[in-house]
Design a protein around this motif. Structure first.
Motif, short mmCIF file in Angstrom:
data_model
loop_
_atom_site.label_atom_id
_atom_site.label_comp_id
_atom_site.label_asym_id
_atom_site.label_seq_id
_atom_site.Cartn_x
_atom_site.Cartn_y
_atom_site.Cartn_z
N SER A 49 0.74 -1.18 0.03
CA SER A 49 0.10 0.02 -0.07
C SER A 49 0.93 1.30 0.10
CB SER A 49 -0.89 0.03 1.39
OG SER A 49 -0.27 0.13 2.52
N ARG A 50 2.10 1.18 0.04
CA ARG A 50 2.85 2.48 0.12
C ARG A 50 3.85 2.31 -1.08
NH1 ARG A 50 8.03 1.58 1.77
NH2 ARG A 50 8.53 -0.26 3.08
N PRO A 51 4.18 3.40 -1.64
CA PRO A 51 5.37 3.47 -2.44
C PRO A 51 6.53 3.36 -1.98
CG PRO A 51 4.73 5.89 -2.01
CD PRO A 51 3.72 4.89 -1.26
N GLY A 52 7.49 2.65 -2.75
CA GLY A 52 8.74 2.02 -2.13
C GLY A 52 9.34 1.17 -3.09
N ALA A 53 10.72 0.74 -2.91
CA ALA A 53 11.36 -0.03 -3.76
C ALA A 53 11.31 -1.81 -3.14
CB ALA A 53 12.84 0.36 -3.72
N LEU A 54 10.69 -1.99 -2.08
CA LEU A 54 10.66 -3.31 -1.71
C LEU A 54 9.42 -4.05 -1.47
CD1 LEU A 54 12.96 -2.70 1.49
CD2 LEU A 54 13.69 -3.56 -0.57
N GLU A 55 9.24 -5.15 -1.63
CA GLU A 55 7.93 -6.05 -1.50
C GLU A 55 8.29 -7.15 -0.71
OE1 GLU A 55 6.88 -6.62 -5.74
OE2 GLU A 55 8.58 -7.80 -6.14
N ILE A 56 7.14 -7.81 -0.46
CA ILE A 56 7.38 -9.28 0.03
C ILE A 56 6.70 -10.02 -0.82
CG2 ILE A 56 6.63 -10.97 1.89
CD1 ILE A 56 6.31 -8.35 3.95
N ASP A 57 7.46 -11.09 -1.43
CA ASP A 57 7.12 -12.17 -2.39
C ASP A 57 6.65 -13.37 -1.45
OD1 ASP A 57 6.75 -13.24 -4.88
OD2 ASP A 57 8.82 -14.40 -4.56
N ASP A 58 5.53 -13.92 -2.00
CA ASP A 58 5.10 -15.08 -1.35
C ASP A 58 4.67 -16.18 -2.29
OD1 ASP A 58 3.01 -14.05 -2.73
OD2 ASP A 58 1.28 -14.25 -1.12
N GLU A 59 5.53 -16.14 -3.39
CA GLU A 59 5.50 -17.43 -4.32
C GLU A 59 5.90 -18.84 -3.76
OE1 GLU A 59 6.98 -18.27 -8.72
OE2 GLU A 59 6.36 -16.23 -8.26
N ASN A 60 7.23 -18.92 -3.16
CA ASN A 60 7.79 -20.22 -2.68
C ASN A 60 8.28 -19.81 -1.17
OD1 ASN A 60 7.77 -21.43 -5.07
ND2 ASN A 60 9.35 -20.23 -5.70
N GLY A 61 7.07 -19.30 -0.50
CA GLY A 61 7.62 -18.90 0.94
C GLY A 61 7.71 -17.21 0.86
N TYR A 62 8.00 -16.86 1.99
CA TYR A 62 7.87 -15.26 2.15
C TYR A 62 9.57 -14.87 1.94
CZ TYR A 62 3.13 -16.03 3.42
OH TYR A 62 1.90 -16.45 3.47
N ILE A 63 9.74 -13.77 1.34
CA ILE A 63 10.92 -13.20 1.30
C ILE A 63 11.02 -11.62 1.09
CG2 ILE A 63 11.35 -13.84 -1.13
CD1 ILE A 63 14.50 -14.22 -0.06
N LEU A 64 11.66 -10.97 1.51
CA LEU A 64 11.58 -9.46 1.30
C LEU A 64 12.76 -9.30 0.02
CD1 LEU A 64 10.79 -6.57 2.48
CD2 LEU A 64 12.99 -6.60 3.80
N GLN A 65 12.10 -8.48 -0.92
CA GLN A 65 12.82 -8.31 -2.13
C GLN A 65 12.75 -7.09 -3.01
OE1 GLN A 65 11.66 -11.53 -4.70
NE2 GLN A 65 9.98 -10.26 -5.50
N VAL A 66 13.49 -6.56 -3.88
CA VAL A 66 13.37 -5.39 -4.23
C VAL A 66 12.47 -5.36 -5.57
CG1 VAL A 66 14.73 -3.67 -5.88
CG2 VAL A 66 15.89 -4.83 -3.77
N LYS A 67 11.49 -4.61 -5.74
CA LYS A 67 10.89 -4.67 -6.81
C LYS A 67 11.18 -4.70 -8.35
CE LYS A 67 6.90 -2.32 -4.42
NZ LYS A 67 6.21 -0.95 -4.36
N GLU A 68 10.69 -5.41 -9.17
CA GLU A 68 11.23 -5.58 -10.57
C GLU A 68 11.64 -4.13 -11.02
OE1 GLU A 68 13.01 -7.49 -13.56
OE2 GLU A 68 11.67 -8.51 -11.90
N GLU A 69 11.08 -3.05 -11.06
CA GLU A 69 11.22 -1.72 -11.52
C GLU A 69 12.65 -1.19 -11.16
OE1 GLU A 69 7.57 -0.55 -8.77
OE2 GLU A 69 8.20 -2.35 -10.12
N HIS A 70 13.31 -1.74 -10.10
CA HIS A 70 14.24 -1.18 -9.57
C HIS A 70 15.60 -2.15 -9.48
CE1 HIS A 70 11.57 2.09 -7.80
NE2 HIS A 70 11.09 1.31 -7.53
N MET A 71 15.38 -3.20 -10.09
CA MET A 71 16.41 -3.95 -10.28
C MET A 71 17.85 -3.45 -10.94
SD MET A 71 15.73 -6.67 -8.48
CE MET A 71 16.91 -7.65 -9.09
N ASP A 72 17.39 -2.70 -11.68
CA ASP A 72 18.62 -2.00 -12.55
C ASP A 72 19.53 -1.56 -11.61
OD1 ASP A 72 16.59 -0.16 -11.81
OD2 ASP A 72 17.56 1.28 -13.59
N ILE A 73 19.07 -0.76 -10.64
CA ILE A 73 20.00 -0.37 -9.66
C ILE A 73 20.63 -1.31 -8.97
CG2 ILE A 73 20.05 1.05 -7.55
CD1 ILE A 73 17.37 2.49 -8.50
N VAL A 74 20.04 -2.28 -8.46
CA VAL A 74 20.49 -3.49 -7.73
C VAL A 74 21.61 -4.19 -8.47
CG1 VAL A 74 20.24 -5.82 -6.68
CG2 VAL A 74 18.43 -3.75 -6.36
N GLU A 75 21.59 -4.34 -10.01
CA GLU A 75 22.38 -5.13 -10.62
C GLU A 75 23.68 -4.26 -10.89
OE1 GLU A 75 20.36 -6.34 -14.41
OE2 GLU A 75 19.17 -7.80 -13.29
#
Length: 176
Positions: A49-75
């Motif tokens: 519900s808030r703008p930010g670079a992080l999200e919690i993915d729950d596809e194969n368990g729960y993990i905090l990760q960077v949103k796809e649109e910000h991956m260029d910075i991480v790489e």
């Protein structure tokens, strides 16, 4: 509930792999798994519900990760895991540096040419024309040393590769 959400967030922040609700509850010493799951759902809603670079993915368990649109910075800051073939090409470059591109092709095959642009883009290798101007010399960069925690000592890399080979040989022997 806010305290439990904060504790779950701390777990997600520090883990490198996705965890189940049961695993998170165990880490926190929380006996009520349903309460942990309820807090997790609230935390997911908070992040979504808030703008930010992080999200919690729950596809194969729960993990905090960077949103796809910000991956260029991480790489740019930390290379994404390399495919095994690319990693092997990088290992050859590190062990034989400076190595001519043509020699790399002889050692790793023509697919090594496909790996070079990826390694250059991630800043793990550099490429310069050789003396005769017909090929390129490849060598690792300071970013390579920093990422793999090798301070100019390729003997450490050789030992890592030997240990990995030994483990694979042991696995093969055990399966026979």
């Amino acid at each position: 509930m806010e305290q439990l959400k904060a504790r779950i967030e701390a777990v997600l922040f520090t883990t490198a792999k996705a965890l189940s609700i049961k695993e998170i509850a165990e880490i926190l010493g929380e006996e009520d798994v349903e309460k942990t799951e309820e807090a997790m759902l609230e935390l997911i809603m908070d992040y979504s519900s808030r703008p930010g670079a992080l999200e919690i993915d729950d596809e194969n368990g729960y993990i905090l990760q960077v949103k796809e649109e910000h991956m260029d910075i991480v790489e740019k800051l930390c290379p994404v895991e390399l495919k095994p073939a690319v990693l092997k090409t990088l290992a050859v470059i590190a062990l034989k540096q400076p190595i001519r591109q043509t020699e790399l092709k002889e050692l790793r095959g023509s697919t090594a040419y496909e790996h070079i642009p990826e390694l250059l883009e991630k800043g793990l290798i550099s490429r310069n024309k050789d003396k005769n101007g017909r090929s390129f010399n490849l060598k690792t960069t300071a970013k390579f040393e920093e990422y793999f925690k090798i301070k100019g000592d390729t003997r450490a890399l050789e030992k890592l590769l030997e240990a990995e080979k030994g483990l694979k040989d042991n696995e093969k022997e055990a399966s026979i």
